[in-house]
Design a protein around this motif. Structure first.
Motif, short mmCIF file in Angstrom:
data_model
loop_
_atom_site.label_atom_id
_atom_site.label_comp_id
_atom_site.label_asym_id
_atom_site.label_seq_id
_atom_site.Cartn_x
_atom_site.Cartn_y
_atom_site.Cartn_z
N LYS A 33 0.80 -1.23 0.00
CA LYS A 33 0.00 0.00 0.00
C LYS A 33 0.83 1.27 0.00
O LYS A 33 0.31 2.35 -0.31
N GLY A 34 2.10 1.17 0.40
CA GLY A 34 2.95 2.36 0.44
C GLY A 34 2.59 3.33 1.53
O GLY A 34 2.88 4.52 1.44
N SER A 35 1.94 2.81 2.60
CA SER A 35 1.48 3.70 3.66
C SER A 35 1.41 2.94 4.98
O SER A 35 0.76 1.88 5.05
N LEU A 36 2.05 3.48 6.01
CA LEU A 36 1.97 2.86 7.33
C LEU A 36 0.56 3.01 7.90
O LEU A 36 0.04 2.11 8.56
N THR A 37 -0.07 4.15 7.64
CA THR A 37 -1.43 4.39 8.14
C THR A 37 -2.40 3.35 7.57
O THR A 37 -3.20 2.75 8.30
N MET A 38 -2.34 3.11 6.26
CA MET A 38 -3.23 2.12 5.64
C MET A 38 -2.89 0.71 6.11
O MET A 38 -3.78 -0.11 6.34
N ALA A 39 -1.60 0.43 6.27
CA ALA A 39 -1.19 -0.90 6.73
C ALA A 39 -1.75 -1.19 8.12
O ALA A 39 -2.27 -2.28 8.38
N ALA A 40 -1.68 -0.20 9.01
CA ALA A 40 -2.20 -0.38 10.36
C ALA A 40 -3.71 -0.60 10.34
O ALA A 40 -4.24 -1.47 11.04
N GLU A 41 -4.41 0.16 9.52
CA GLU A 41 -5.87 0.05 9.45
C GLU A 41 -6.29 -1.33 8.95
O GLU A 41 -7.18 -1.97 9.51
N ALA A 67 11.10 3.50 5.78
CA ALA A 67 11.52 4.89 5.63
C ALA A 67 10.45 5.67 4.89
O ALA A 67 9.61 5.09 4.18
N THR A 68 10.47 7.00 5.06
CA THR A 68 9.54 7.86 4.33
C THR A 68 9.97 7.94 2.88
O THR A 68 11.17 8.05 2.58
N ARG A 69 9.02 7.85 1.98
CA ARG A 69 9.34 7.93 0.56
C ARG A 69 9.88 9.31 0.20
O ARG A 69 9.61 10.30 0.88
N GLN A 70 10.64 9.33 -0.87
CA GLN A 70 11.15 10.61 -1.35
C GLN A 70 9.97 11.53 -1.67
O GLN A 70 9.00 11.11 -2.28
N GLY A 71 10.07 12.73 -1.24
CA GLY A 71 8.98 13.68 -1.42
C GLY A 71 8.08 13.75 -0.20
O GLY A 71 7.17 14.58 -0.13
N GLY A 74 4.04 8.99 2.02
CA GLY A 74 3.95 7.55 2.20
C GLY A 74 5.21 6.93 2.76
O GLY A 74 6.18 7.61 3.09
N SER A 75 5.18 5.58 2.87
CA SER A 75 6.29 4.83 3.45
C SER A 75 6.71 3.71 2.51
O SER A 75 5.92 3.25 1.68
N ALA A 76 7.94 3.26 2.68
CA ALA A 76 8.47 2.16 1.87
C ALA A 76 9.45 1.35 2.71
O ALA A 76 10.02 1.86 3.68
N LEU A 77 9.64 0.10 2.34
CA LEU A 77 10.61 -0.73 3.05
C LEU A 77 12.02 -0.34 2.64
O LEU A 77 12.29 -0.06 1.47
N THR A 78 12.91 -0.32 3.61
CA THR A 78 14.32 -0.12 3.30
C THR A 78 14.91 -1.43 2.78
O THR A 78 14.24 -2.48 2.77
#
Length: 239
Positions: A33-41, A67-71, A74-78
């Motif tokens: 999903k590219g998002s920690l908020t959506m993943a948690a929900e 880590a936070t995505r560039q810009g 959202g979030s992404a895995l390192t």
């Protein structure tokens, strides 16, 4: 009542838990999903709970896993997060496959043929399958014992007779020979060395039956007995 086997898996490093199924689920959802908020929900937890789980993983792993995505959107895995998730998923799949394979393996038992004075030793089964039917004495092998040790033990437990193995009659391995599942049995001919006939263990009755007047036998025990009689040059009803 139906029971189901449950188990938990996790990665450890030097005895420290790094990543388990709950944490792996969050990492999968972040990847998707590219998002920690959506993943948690989706995982049914609060943002704070998900964040704290990831902090525990990062503390144990000694590196960032998200880590936070560039810009800043959202979030992404390192790289470390991807490596941990891949390692966990590979090991968990392999373990799951091994467990499924383990529970598909055949079981092994041993059955005894004791013939004396033109009579054969039989037991009446006290439990299903074939409760109330007659069968050769025998049972499942226990961990650490040989088939020969198993058949001697089972004969004594079910009939009270101490017996000694004479020879192997055969291996009976048809997958459909036992309604409980794929159970292979090794059948042995034995001779009595002591004891007296008395029913025990799973048997409700134990007795010698004339070869000329046998009751109906459970499983494939009629075939096993016929093989044993051929081995010693006899036929049912013949002395």
């Amino acid at each position: 009542m139906a029971y189901r086997l449950e188990y938990s898996t996790w990665l450890e490093e030097d005895g420290v838990r790094v990543l388990g199924e709950r944490e792996a689920e969050i990492l999968r959802l972040i990847r998707e999903k590219g998002s920690l908020t959506m993943a948690a929900e989706i995982a049914g937890m609060s943002y704070r709970q998900a964040r704290d789980l990831l902090r525990d993983v990062e503390c144990a792993a000694g590196a960032r896993v998200v880590a936070t995505r560039q810009g800043g959107s959202g979030s992404a895995l390192t790289e470390r997060g991807e490596m941990l998730l891949t390692e966990y998923e590979c090991r968990a799949r392999r373990l799951s496959g091994q467990i499924r394979h383990l529970y598909r393996n055949p079981s092994f038992s041993a059955d005894g043929i004791v013939i004396r004075d033109d009579q054969v030793l039989l037991v009446r089964r006290g439990k299903e399958p074939f409760a109330g039917r007659y069968a050769l004495p025998g049972g499942f092998m226990e961990l650490g014992e040989s088939a020969e040790e198993c058949v001697v033990r089972e004969v004594e437990e079910e009939t009270g007779l101490r017996a000694e193995v004479l020879d192997l009659i055969g291996a009976y391995t048809r997958p459909d020979r036992d309604p409980r599942g794929h159970i292979c049995t090794l059948a042995y001919r034995l001779t009595v060395r002591g004891g007296s006939v008395r029913a025990g263990d799973d048997a409700s009755e134990a007795a010698f039956f004339p070869l000329s007047a046998l009751p109906e036998l459970a499983f494939d025990h009629r075939r096993i007995l016929e093989d044993a009689l051929r081995r010693c040059g006899r036929r049912e009803g013949q002395g």
